[in-house]
Scaffold this active site. Structure first.
Site, PDB file in Angstrom:
ATOM      1  N   GLY C  46       0.840  -1.197   0.000  1.00 31.25           N
ATOM      2  CA  GLY C  46       0.000   0.000   0.000  1.00 31.25           C
ATOM      3  C   GLY C  46       0.872   1.243   0.000  1.00 31.25           C
ATOM      4  O   GLY C  46       1.934   1.283   0.616  1.00 31.25           O
ATOM      5  N   GLY C  51       1.428   3.953   4.025  1.00 28.40           N
ATOM      6  CA  GLY C  51       2.388   3.127   3.301  1.00 28.40           C
ATOM      7  C   GLY C  51       3.535   3.925   2.716  1.00 28.40           C
ATOM      8  O   GLY C  51       4.705   3.563   2.881  1.00 28.40           O
ATOM      9  N   ARG C 336     -20.206  13.210  13.223  1.00 25.98           N
ATOM     10  CA  ARG C 336     -20.694  12.539  12.016  1.00 25.98           C
ATOM     11  C   ARG C 336     -21.756  11.485  12.300  1.00 25.98           C
ATOM     12  O   ARG C 336     -22.773  11.425  11.611  1.00 25.98           O
ATOM     13  CB  ARG C 336     -19.513  11.879  11.309  1.00 25.98           C
ATOM     14  N   ARG C 441     -14.607   8.110  14.200  1.00 23.93           N
ATOM     15  CA  ARG C 441     -13.422   8.931  13.961  1.00 23.93           C
ATOM     16  C   ARG C 441     -13.823  10.385  13.821  1.00 23.93           C
ATOM     17  O   ARG C 441     -14.817  10.700  13.174  1.00 23.93           O
ATOM     18  CB  ARG C 441     -12.717   8.477  12.691  1.00 23.93           C
TER      19      ARG C 441
END
Lengths: 254, 253, 643
Positions: C46, C51, C336, C441
């Site tokens: 990745g 990554g 959210r 999150r």
């Protein structure tokens, strides 16, 4: 490629520069360097055009003014040097054009079915060409101008135009015809149409080339670039109209 | 406005890198005008699969105009007719009922076709490897506010940094030149104070690699700017020219 | 339900006061001497924020790194699409931010389901990220004085978000990518684009390599190393429709799971409240509209059910600004998960707008009247432009229509404090791990976590691993490699061999429908139980009726998709099972059985203050649940309230 950078990083950057020829070769062999040379030579040739046109426009003042100017010019010691320089500029400009055009054709080895421009605002009428911009046929227009230049040289330098009397008989014998006379004859001869075509194509060539040269030299500024682009069109028009007016004038005085 | 479209597509099909390709015609009916261009291709692919024909390969990923994966020359225009738009954001309401749409891959010697509409844009990565970075090892950075950067300089850098690396500039250029891509990276890094120490080696390295990859030369046609979905300006190309000449003429390298 | 194994989890969180844990951990780490670093090989799968930053940083340290991605270039990883920004505790605006406050907000925002020590470390290194990225040339927004500018984001009470227009993710990724390319240039990183990881190779209990398929030639390739870093993102595409890139997938993580890595909290998925709604069955993905829009836009639905008038034709008296009504303190800026559920509630009750009834209005009329069109354009011009491009509607004239969509997945492979999975030598970074965001999150935290893991955590912890192990040489001729490769090849040929009738798209859509319906914004026992059966039936259908044409030995995008789908079909069941077992509502996981009288999430800290880490026991078999107990010492447990 990997090793190339690795080696570059290992060698200390401060240990001396490249030899003079090497960096010049790098510059001249790079795509940007070649465009730089195209731009410089093009702009210098534009300078020549201005001087050449100014001189030629003296025909409108009269035969004496024109002949006077021509005589003075031809008597200059430095003329051969200037001519050689001019020839070299032209040669570099043409040779590079051939090379770059070939490179460019190779870079797009398979063409699209029907490429269409996405440029919304065309700067001028000159741009309404196949790929949408005058640069699309810089090479073609350049080739036409070159062909015209050959004819122009035959007429004016080599004196091979069969329709022109380059010498006249006077009581003192055969002497060379006056520049004014040669010019008027050429403009009345069968090559006159080439002068109209050649100079108009030259205008197209300049309308892109002039502003393009600035871009290639890296001279771009939000304030000045739009101005330069307009100036290029104006410049192209003035040069083309100025030169093209000569054969038209020539046609009428005959 | 009609809600659905009937279309004829002429798509470049090429089974592999070394195989020869050809245009294949497909008919599509009842395409919703709300579809994106790639969704229209999805529909076609579903139909092909059903009929037992292999699907058309095309690059795509984020489908929101930022990853730069999607490409496609649509009716001779990179990313289709809209300005500042990637193919994935182009919607079918832009087309008319009965239209014929020609779809081709990016064509450039430096972007060889992999399959159908997929090309290999690895050349861009190799150009970046030759200097498209600022050498700042992890952990060595000073406080982010230690060097103030005037907002206009930052904005100029950001304008150039917005490049998504899709290759539309190469595709749209009649010379397949990569100057807009290279100039965007050079401009982004060289206008910032952090990028100044390496500005000479950066531009020299990147231009040398660009030439090596077989891209064409810039003839200032400005088609790249018109095709660029990130609306990168050709003023960056002038800056690249300037940077390159400066590096060649003034640096000790 | 599933057995809970009584494994004692060693999450390797260092002792000592919270603020000193990371320093203490670093002090105790083993180092690898520079000469030996050159001999150590690390595989990084990745090339997103985690990554690319990890691969570059490890190469800078002197390791040999091999970097893999399925995209044609590492620069296209989906981190690039993040819009809003990146948090850091710099406190440049002098509004009272600190490492502790960022830590506190993140733990609270995660609804008390994250590991405190990891979150604290994240907040600690957040500042270094901003420094590092600035040094790389990331053009963060600046004030006229030339100093960095911050904005408030996602309802945070302080301005701690750094941003680069609406393209922060792009700029951060290009920064990491350029650092990576620099290392490729020096030869310390070898790049393998268009490679899909299809198996992990475990030798003597340690992750020692991977099997990949070269997507261009279709060949299978074996790579060995001293450790493997998995930075392969989240699994949001299990839902088919999400804001993820089309290629984002769970395959690499799932194959590691099948090799023994525990999968933690797969039911934690984040549904982002402001996305462009679905317009038809052909829809292939959903587009996020930045959360920052809620700073100025007001969310509402018509007061009457089934009102089909255009938004701008509905008078104020007939509008229901439901977020402002329900949450007077936070209004349109609630987190959210809360905002998403509230819009679902209104739409389910029949108040939704648009042709599908699955949308609510996000209206800028008042903001334009207050600040002028010019100001709004300066702030959100590019987003409005994008909205218009996609929907054909002008948000300056009519309210935007938005609806929640799957956006981010907090769950992921279980990792300890060192980001090592339950397989030694397999490290998991970024969205692919579970560690820092708990059950929800916060905005602008994903970029922070990806880069924290890649730049500032993994380089230390992997060095420690390599320094403390005496790993024997391993060759790709080893039996484990041969077995893993045959396994991957076999799976591919099986898919090609079915020659059925259904396309991978149609099966993927069906899986998406099941998950969205039963394991989406709200979940309940019966639905989840029926989903388990449906997914397993669908999986069977996949293996009996998938139709993939072409060969394996060429670029075959349909085959790639089918392979990823096969893994989603196995993974989906685990996600549903996890949701079923978690008998509480927390963050992105809302169980209808567990809510307060006013329909707010009801957490059960007594019984569910733990991480569920699942162990694979075979496809279709019941996995084993392991639990890591979570302790909240610095941030005492409290109910989130945004009223």
């Amino acid at each position: 490629m990997v090793t190339k950078l690795a080696e570059k990083q290992q060698s200390s950057p401060s240990t001396g520069g490249k030899s003079a020829t090497k960096w010049i070769m790098t510059l001249l062999s790079s795509s940007i360097g070649q465009k730089f040379v195209m731009g410089i030579t093009g702009l210098l040739l534009c300078g020549f055009l201005v001087v050449h046109l100014a001189g030629n426009l003296l025909v409108y003042v009269g035969a004496e003014a024109y002949n006077g100017y021509a005589d003075k010019l031809h008597s200059m010691m430095l003329l051969p040097v200037a001519e050689t320089g001019l020839f070299l500029l032209l040669f570099a400009h043409i040779a590079l054009a051939i090379k770059l055009t070939r490179d460019n054709q190779q870079a797009r080895h398979i063409s699209y079915q029907e490429p269409q421009s996405k440029i919304e605002e065309k700067p001028s009428l000159f741009s309404q060409t196949p790929m949408g911009n005058t640069s699309g046929w810089m090479f073609i227009s350049g080739s036409i101008i070159l062909a015209f230049l050959v004819i122009h040289m035959i007429d004016m330098k080599l004196h091979w135009n069969p329709g022109v009397d380059y010498s006249i008989e006077t009581p003192e014998g055969v002497v060379e015809a006056k520049p004014y006379s040669i010019m008027v004859q050429v403009l009345g001869s069968f090559t006159a149409p080439f002068y109209i075509v050649g100079t108009i194509v030259l205008g197209f060539h300049l309308s892109h080339g002039f502003s393009s040269a600035f871009q290639s030299l890296g001279l771009n500024h939000p304030k000045y670039t739009p101005l330069i682009k307009k100036l290029a069109i104006l410049f192209a028009f003035v040069i083309a109209a100025g030169f093209a007016s000569l054969p038209i004038w020539g046609f009428f005085i005959h | 406005m009609s809600e659905t479209l009937d279309l004829t597509l002429k798509v470049w099909r090429q089974p592999g890198p070394d195989a020869s390709g050809r245009y294949v015609e497909y008919k599509l009916t009842e395409i919703s005008t709300h579809m994106s261009f790639l969704e229209m291709l999805d529909v076609l692919n579903e139909q092909l699969n059903e009929k037992g024909e292999e699907m058309i390969a095309f690059d795509h990923d984020c489908r929101e105009g930022i990853c730069g994966a999607c490409s496609l020359m649509i009716n001779g225009q990179a990313h289709g007719p809209d300005s500042g738009t990637t193919t994935c954001q182009l919607h079918m309401r832009r087309f008319k009922n009965g239209d014929t749409i020609v779809i081709e891959p990016w064509r450039a010697r430096a972007f060889p076709v992999v399959r159908d509409l997929v090309v290999d844009r690895g050349a861009f990565d190799r150009i970046v490897q030759e200097g498209g970075f600022i050498s700042a090892n992890t952990g060595s950075a000073p406080d982010a506010n230690s060097v103030p950067i005037p907002a206009p300089v930052q904005e100029t850098a950001m304008d150039a940094a917005a490049c998504i690396g899709c290759g539309a500039c190469v595709a749209a250029c009649k010379n397949a030149s990569a100057m807009l891509f290279v100039s965007a990276k050079v401009s982004h890094l060289s206008t910032l104070p952090q990028g100044k120490p390496e500005r000479d080696s950066r531009v020299q390295g990147m231009v040398a690699q660009m030439d090596l990859e077989g891209f064409g030369n810039c003839t200032n046609t400005e088609e790249c700017q018109a095709a660029c979905p990130a609306e990168i300006s050709v003023s960056n190309i002038a800056r690249l020219n300037r940077e390159f000449l400066r590096a060649q003429l003034c640096s000790k390298e | 339900m599933a057995d809970t194994a009584n494994t004692v989890f060693n999450s390797r969180v260092p002792d000592g006061p919270m603020a000193e844990k990371w320093d203490r951990c670093k002090q105790e780490m083993k180092l690898v001497n520079p000469a030996n670093k050159r001999k150590k090989k690390i595989i990084v799968v990745g090339t997103g924020l985690a990554g690319a930053s990890a691969a570059a940083s490890l190469a800078e340290l002197g390791y040999q790194v091999e970097s893999f991605c399925f995209q044609d270039s590492p620069r296209r990883a989906h981190s690039i699409a993040a819009q809003g920004g990146i948090n850091a505790a710099k406190n440049y605006p002098n509004d009272g931010d600190s490492v502790w406050r960022l830590f506190y907000d993140t733990v609270k925002g995660g609804d008390y389901r994250s590991r405190e020590a990891n979150v604290h470390r994240l907040a600690q290194v957040s500042n270094n990220i901003i420094d590092q990225c600035t040094a790389q040339g990331v053009p963060f927004a600046r004030d006229y004085g030339g100093l960095l500018s911050n904005r408030s984001f996602g309802g945070a009470q302080v301005s701690r978000t750094f941003y680069a227009r609406g393209q922060t993710g792009q700029q951060l990724l290009l920064g990491a990518y350029s650092a990576l390319m620099r290392q490729v240039g020096t030869g310390r990183v070898t790049l393998f684009p268009r490679r899909e990881m299809l198996d992990l190779v475990v030798v003597d209990g340690v992750a020692r390599g991977i099997i990949v398929r070269n997507l261009i030639t279709g060949e299978f390739e074996k790579y060995s190393a001293d450790c493997v870093l998995l930075c392969t993102g989240g699994y949001g595409n299990a839902f088919y429709l999400s804001t993820n890139a089309k290629g984002s997938n769970v395959t690499a993580a799932w194959r590691c799971h099948k090799r023994g890595a525990y999968f933690a909290n797969p039911c934690y998925t984040q549904i982002h409240p402001t996305c462009i709604p679905v317009s038809g069955d052909y829809q292939s993905k959903l587009t996020l509209m930045s959360e920052s829009l809620r700073n100025d836009g007001r969310v509402w639905v018509p007061g009457a059910q089934g009102d089909q008038r255009r938004g701008n034709q509905i008078p104020d008296t007939e509008r229901d600004y439901y977020l402002e009504r329900r949450y007077p303190a936070f209004g349109n800026l609630v987190p959210r998960d809360v905002a998403s559920r509230a819009s679902k509630e209104r739409c389910d009750a029949g108040y939704g707008v648009g042709s599908t009834g699955q949308a609510v209005f996000l209206d800028f009329r008042d903001a334009i009247a207050r600040d002028g069109k010019h100001t709004i354009e300066a702030k959100y011009g590019n987003l409005f432009h994008m909205y218009k491009k996609i929907t054909g509607e002008d948000p300056y004239q009519v309210p935007m229509r938005i609806y929640p969509a799957v956006h981010y997945t907090m769950g992921g492979l279980w990792v300890d404090y060192h980001l090592q999975s339950s397989i030694p030598g397999l490290f998991v970074l970024g969205e692919a791990n579970f560690s820092d965001h708990g059950a929800n999150r916060l905005g602008a935290s994903a970029l922070m976590q990806g880069l924290a893991d890649g730049y500032f955590v993994a380089p230390y912890t992997t060095s420690n691993f390599l320094g403390s192990q005496n790993l024997p040489e391993v060759s790709t001729d080893d039996e484990a490699f041969t077995e893993a490769m045959a396994n991957a090849q076999d799976r591919n040929s099986k898919i090609l061999g079915v020659q059925g009738t259904r396309s991978s798209d149609s099966i993927h859509r069906e899986l998406g429908h099941i998950l969205w319906e039963y394991c989406g914004m709200s979940r309940e026992r019966q639905g989840l139980e029926s989903a388990m059966g449906k997914i397993s039936d669908l999986r069977e259908e996949f293996w009996s009726s998938i139709k993939v044409l072409g060969q394996g030995e060429q670029l075959n995008q349909n085959l790639e998709h089918a392979g990823r789908l096969a893994d989603f079909l196995e993974f989906g069941e685990l996600m549903v099972r996890d949701a079923l077992v978690r008998e509480e509502s927390c963050g992105g996981h809302f169980r209808e059985e567990h809510q307060t009288k006013d329909n707010e999430a009801l957490r059960d800290d007594k019984n569910f203050s733990h991480v569920s880490a699942w162990e694979f026991t075979g496809v279709g078999n019941e996995p084993v649940e392991h639990r890591e107990q979570l302790e909240f010492i610095e941030v005492p447990l409290a109910t989130r309230s945004y009223k």
